[in-house]
Scaffold this motif. Structure first.
Motif, mmCIF file in Angstrom:
data_model
loop_
_atom_site.group_PDB
_atom_site.id
_atom_site.type_symbol
_atom_site.label_atom_id
_atom_site.label_comp_id
_atom_site.label_asym_id
_atom_site.label_seq_id
_atom_site.Cartn_x
_atom_site.Cartn_y
_atom_site.Cartn_z
ATOM 1 N N THR A 156 123.038 -91.241 23.082
ATOM 2 C CA THR A 156 123.865 -91.041 24.267
ATOM 3 C C THR A 156 124.174 -89.558 24.459
ATOM 4 O OG1 THR A 156 125.894 -91.342 22.998
ATOM 5 C CG2 THR A 156 124.976 -93.299 24.064
ATOM 6 N N ALA A 176 129.669 -97.204 28.703
ATOM 7 C CA ALA A 176 128.257 -96.856 28.519
ATOM 8 C C ALA A 176 127.430 -98.098 28.211
ATOM 9 C CB ALA A 176 128.111 -95.842 27.387
ATOM 10 N N SER A 183 132.786 -93.770 27.135
ATOM 11 C CA SER A 183 132.115 -94.372 25.974
ATOM 12 C C SER A 183 132.208 -95.894 26.010
ATOM 13 C CB SER A 183 132.685 -93.824 24.673
ATOM 14 O OG SER A 183 134.034 -94.175 24.536
ATOM 15 N N SER A 184 133.307 -96.423 26.521
ATOM 16 C CA SER A 184 133.423 -97.877 26.575
ATOM 17 C C SER A 184 132.595 -98.483 27.706
ATOM 18 C CB SER A 184 134.888 -98.295 26.719
ATOM 19 O OG SER A 184 135.402 -97.872 27.958
ATOM 20 N N ALA A 235 136.898 -89.530 27.962
ATOM 21 C CA ALA A 235 135.898 -89.770 26.912
ATOM 22 C C ALA A 235 135.914 -91.227 26.468
ATOM 23 C CB ALA A 235 136.157 -88.850 25.719
ATOM 24 N N MET A 236 137.096 -91.788 26.296
ATOM 25 C CA MET A 236 137.188 -93.195 25.888
ATOM 26 C C MET A 236 136.651 -94.106 26.986
ATOM 27 S SD MET A 236 140.895 -93.235 23.936
ATOM 28 C CE MET A 236 141.127 -94.933 24.322
ATOM 29 N N ILE A 252 129.901 -86.968 24.776
ATOM 30 C CA ILE A 252 131.073 -87.296 25.587
ATOM 31 C C ILE A 252 132.358 -86.916 24.857
ATOM 32 C CG2 ILE A 252 130.085 -89.111 27.040
ATOM 33 C CD1 ILE A 252 131.139 -91.134 25.027
ATOM 34 N N ASP A 253 132.275 -85.906 23.998
ATOM 35 C CA ASP A 253 133.483 -85.444 23.337
ATOM 36 C C ASP A 253 134.304 -84.602 24.322
ATOM 37 O OD1 ASP A 253 132.826 -82.319 22.420
ATOM 38 O OD2 ASP A 253 131.085 -83.624 22.707
#
Length: 79
Positions: A47, A38, A35-36, A31-32, A50-51
């Motif tokens: 978005t 994206a 998200s980074s 997830a991290m 993405i959890d």
């Protein structure tokens, strides 16, 4: 009560808990990472989720734990 049996159960429970924690940590890492990486075109863009729960559902239920199919899905995501 056999002490060795209790210790064995305790070790099995501890091993299971560690494995669960590592499994969850993997989803947090993914997830991290996603998200980074994206690329958000503008401030109003929404978005995809993405959890950890959504990622686990995607990987486990939809892609049957096939990371190659998940990668193709991510590459095909329209931004």
């Amino acid at each position: 009560m056999d002490i060795r049996k209790g210790l064995s159960y305790s070790l099995e429970a501890k091993s299971f808990a560690i494995a669960e924690d590592l499994h969850a940590t993997g989803f947090v890492f993914v997830a991290m990472l996603l998200s980074s990486l994206a690329e958000v075109p503008d401030a109003e863009y929404v978005t995809p989720p993405i959890d950890e729960d959504s990622l686990q559902r995607l990987l486990s239920d939809i892609f049957d734990k096939d990371i190659g199919e998940f990668k193709e899905y991510c590459e095909a995501e329209d931004i």
